[in-house]
Design an enzyme around this catalytic site. Structure first.
Site, PDB file in Angstrom:
ATOM      1  N   TYR A  60       0.827  -1.305  -0.004  1.00 47.35           N
ATOM      2  CA  TYR A  60       0.057   0.107   0.078  1.00 47.35           C
ATOM      3  C   TYR A  60       0.744   1.191  -0.083  1.00 47.35           C
ATOM      4  CZ  TYR A  60      -4.100   3.131   0.957  1.00 47.35           C
ATOM      5  OH  TYR A  60      -4.819   4.167   0.838  1.00 47.35           O
ATOM      6  N   PHE A 112      -6.247  20.428 -24.235  1.00 48.69           N
ATOM      7  CA  PHE A 112      -6.844  19.335 -24.730  1.00 48.69           C
ATOM      8  C   PHE A 112      -8.203  19.374 -23.960  1.00 48.69           C
ATOM      9  CE2 PHE A 112      -8.194  14.686 -24.232  1.00 48.69           C
ATOM     10  CZ  PHE A 112      -8.036  14.300 -25.531  1.00 48.69           C
ATOM     11  N   ASP A 113      -9.265  18.382 -24.483  1.00 47.34           N
ATOM     12  CA  ASP A 113     -10.563  18.775 -23.992  1.00 47.34           C
ATOM     13  C   ASP A 113     -10.806  18.544 -22.475  1.00 47.34           C
ATOM     14  OD1 ASP A 113     -10.369  15.951 -24.535  1.00 47.34           O
ATOM     15  OD2 ASP A 113     -12.198  15.359 -25.071  1.00 47.34           O
ATOM     16  N   ASP A 202       1.805  19.860 -20.319  1.00 52.88           N
ATOM     17  CA  ASP A 202       0.688  18.679 -20.519  1.00 52.88           C
ATOM     18  C   ASP A 202       1.471  17.740 -21.436  1.00 52.88           C
ATOM     19  OD1 ASP A 202      -0.855  16.735 -21.469  1.00 52.88           O
ATOM     20  OD2 ASP A 202      -2.657  18.200 -21.839  1.00 52.88           O
ATOM     21  N   ALA A 204       1.604  14.357 -22.479  1.00 56.32           N
ATOM     22  CA  ALA A 204       1.350  13.016 -23.167  1.00 56.32           C
ATOM     23  C   ALA A 204       2.013  12.710 -24.093  1.00 56.32           C
ATOM     24  CB  ALA A 204      -0.258  13.252 -23.701  1.00 56.32           C
ATOM     25  N   LYS A 245      -0.125   7.361 -23.600  1.00 58.02           N
ATOM     26  CA  LYS A 245       0.581   7.616 -24.737  1.00 58.02           C
ATOM     27  C   LYS A 245       2.120   7.428 -24.773  1.00 58.02           C
ATOM     28  CE  LYS A 245      -3.473  10.504 -24.767  1.00 58.02           C
ATOM     29  NZ  LYS A 245      -4.042  10.531 -23.450  1.00 58.02           N
ATOM     30  N   HIS A 437     -18.805  15.036 -26.880  1.00 60.36           N
ATOM     31  CA  HIS A 437     -18.590  14.111 -27.936  1.00 60.36           C
ATOM     32  C   HIS A 437     -18.439  12.671 -27.778  1.00 60.36           C
ATOM     33  CE1 HIS A 437     -14.686  14.824 -25.951  1.00 60.36           C
ATOM     34  NE2 HIS A 437     -14.337  13.783 -26.783  1.00 60.36           N
TER      35      HIS A 437
HETATM   36  N1  F0G Z   1      -3.450  15.850 -22.333  1.00 55.71           N
HETATM   37  C1  F0G Z   1      -3.563  15.597 -23.637  1.00 55.71           C
HETATM   38  C2  F0G Z   1      -2.619  16.158 -24.665  1.00 55.71           C
HETATM   39  C3  F0G Z   1      -4.213  14.441 -24.297  1.00 55.71           C
HETATM   40  O1  F0G Z   1      -4.106  13.998 -25.556  1.00 55.71           O
HETATM   41  C4  F0G Z   1      -5.072  13.515 -23.234  1.00 55.71           C
HETATM   42  C5  F0G Z   1      -5.703  12.364 -23.753  1.00 55.71           C
HETATM   43  C6  F0G Z   1      -4.937  14.085 -21.967  1.00 55.71           C
HETATM   44  C7  F0G Z   1      -4.350  15.069 -21.633  1.00 55.71           C
HETATM   45  C8  F0G Z   1      -5.791  13.161 -21.090  1.00 55.71           C
HETATM   46  O2  F0G Z   1      -5.266  12.038 -20.531  1.00 55.71           O
HETATM   47  O3  F0G Z   1      -6.756  10.357 -21.313  1.00 55.71           O
HETATM   48  O4  F0G Z   1      -4.902   9.725 -19.717  1.00 55.71           O
HETATM   49  O5  F0G Z   1      -7.011  11.128 -19.137  1.00 55.71           O
HETATM   50  N2  F0G Z   1      -6.088  12.029 -24.897  1.00 55.71           N
HETATM   51  C9  F0G Z   1      -6.533  10.960 -25.552  1.00 55.71           C
HETATM   52  C10 F0G Z   1      -6.546  11.154 -27.053  1.00 55.71           C
HETATM   53  C11 F0G Z   1      -7.677  10.594 -24.931  1.00 55.71           C
HETATM   54  O6  F0G Z   1      -7.420  10.219 -27.758  1.00 55.71           O
HETATM   55  O7  F0G Z   1      -5.946  12.135 -27.597  1.00 55.71           O
HETATM   56  P1  F0G Z   1      -6.126  10.844 -20.271  1.00 55.71           P
END
Ligand code: F0G
Length: 446
Positions: A60, A112-113, A202, A204, A245, A437
């Site tokens: 843990y 990102f969204d 950010d 990814a 990613k 979406h």
């Molecule tokens: N930031 C970026 C640039 C992303 O592309 C994503 C996720 C996230 C943050 C959020 O990360 O999914 O681990 O919670 N992008 C995916 C995509 C979902 O299809 O581009 P997550």
């Protein structure tokens, strides 16, 4: 791991797509032949990553798996503090719970969204400061993901004292997986710091960004990807990471920071949301696989092979004259739907319509990164039609062959050849108030 191949008929796909309300997120994976919905969590782990799973320590607190992950993250990003989270948006949730207050303004190069969602759900405002070059899909510039320093400075000046941080996304997913140059990263950090504003990266697809710096920016050809990554993060104050990613794991994420105060603040939100700070929503075995994935995916050969496959698909689209965001990005090809379905009005969502057509054509599932994803303006509730309307074909890491790329290109060519017959798009029948979406229900017009 190998998946069984499932083919389907046009009649079956018509039925399934109607049942999915013309939203490919609502399809079952088994109804999909080639899945380009995302490169997130869909990569194939290596033999070494699978081996690491067996060594997972599920204690843990204080698990050896955490320390293995932490040591690798420190080596790659050069920051002293790391908190694991179960994915990228969870890292945003934890850090932003500590940092974002109602009324704040947070500039970024095309958030990102989920990042935008976490800002707007806290009644703060996300302002896009991406360079205008990104808007012209046919313009070939090496670093289309860059921040416009003029736009950024304007936001910093006009909102003095109200900007808790700036989000710098590498690579810039929303405008087409486009990289940010090392110079732009440094200039952005310097400008923010001049106004006392910290920078959160950010991250990814940070490794793909490092690859583009190595191959496109003067002075970096002889540096290793790991050296470049370290330099990218030198001036950043913190990072959020979706490890699904460039960590090449199926699930995982983390926060990194240089700021002890932020670390202590974020920890307070990690514990109730994600779990104790040495596991933060992740299994020990998955932390091990992540440490290994980060190591492998910051090696040139791995990135070179992957990005070349994306570029190979782009070269096939070039042969057929299909317009996409140029040059090809790191993780995906983004087809310019506005330029393909020229007779479908923007109010009928051309890129969303193109996802339907590509699925019907060959069972290929791509993803809309356009007007549907852009959601409505939180104040006026109007659709945001100001950005690009793209069809993203994301390529999972180490999953598909170049033969799949040929099938994808041929399917898209077939749709492209009959584009003049597609004059109507889709209309919204039901939508969620935020991040619509994923669940939106549509009807097909015409
Ligand atoms: N930031 C970026 C640039 C992303 O592309 C994503 C996720 C996230 C943050 C959020 O990360 O999914 O681990 O919670 N992008 C995916 C995509 C979902 O299809 O581009 P997550």
């Amino acid at each position: 791991m190998i998946e069984p191949i499932r083919r389907s008929t046009l009649e079956e796909r018509k039925k399934w797509l109607a049942e999915a309300h013309y939203n490919v997120f609502q399809l079952k994976a088994e109804q999909v032949y080639i899945d380009l919905l995302t490169d997130s969590g869909t990569g194939a782990m290596s033999d070494r990553q699978w081996s690491e799973l067996m060594l997972g320590d599920e204690s843990y607190a204080g698990a050896t798996s955490f320390y293995k992950f932490e040591a690798m993250a420190k080596k790659i990003f050069g920051m002293p503090y790391f908190i694991p989270t179960h994915q990228g948006r969870a890292a945003e949730n934890v850090l932003f719970s500590y940092l974002v207050k109602e009324g704040n303004v947070i500039p970024g190069n095309a958030h990102f969204d989920t990042t935008k969602g976490h800002i707007e759900s806290r009644k703060a405002k996300a302002i896009d400061v991406t360079t205008d070059e990104a808007k012209d899909t046919q313009k070939e510039v090496p670093f289309k993901g860059n921040v416009s320093l003029e736009k950024l400075e304007k936001v910093l000046v006009e909102n003095k004292g109200n900007v808790p941080f700036m989000v710098l996304t590498v690579t810039n997913n929303t405008v087409g997986g486009q990289p940010v140059s090392m110079k732009n990263i440094k200039d952005t950090c310097a400008l923010c710091h001049k106004y006392g504003v910290p920078v959160v990266m950010d991250s990814a697809r940070f490794a793909e960004n490092a690859y583009f710096i190595k191959t496109r920016e003067e002075g970096y050809a002889d540096k290793t990807i790991k050296e470049i990554a370290l330099e990218m993060y030198k001036d950043a104050d913190a990072m959020t990471m979706s490890a699904k990613k460039d960590g090449v794991v199926n699930m995982g994420g983390f926060i990194g920071t240089r700021n002890k105060e932020w670390y202590e603040g974020a920890k307070l939100f990690c514990i109730p949301f994600e779990g104790y700070v040495t596991y933060g929503g992740m299994n020990g075995r998955d932390l091990n696989a992540l440490a290994q994935g980060l190591d492998e995916n910051t090696e040139f050969d791995m990135l070179h092979t992957r990005i070349h496959q994306v570029q190979y698909l782009a070269s096939l689209l070039d042969e057929y004259g299909i317009p996409y965001q140029r040059p090809a990005g790191g993780h995906a090809i983004f087809v310019d739907a506005d330029k393909v379905l020229t007779d479908v009005p923007k109010e009928e969502f051309p890129a969303q319509t193109l996802t339907c057509e590509l699925y019907l054509e060959a069972g290929i599932r791509a993803c809309e990164i356009g007007y549907m994803l852009a959601d409505r303006d939180p104040v006026t509730r109007e659709n945001r039609f100001g950005g690009l309307d793209l069809l993203r074909m994301a390529i999972p890491r180490r999953v598909y062959t170049d033969n799949h790329m040929k099938v994808i290109a041929a399917a898209l060519k077939n749709v492209y050849d009959r584009r003049k017959t597609i004059t109507r798009g889709v209309a919204i029948e039901w939508e969620a108030p935020l991040m619509r979406h994923f669940t939106v229900q549509l009807k097909r017009l015409g």
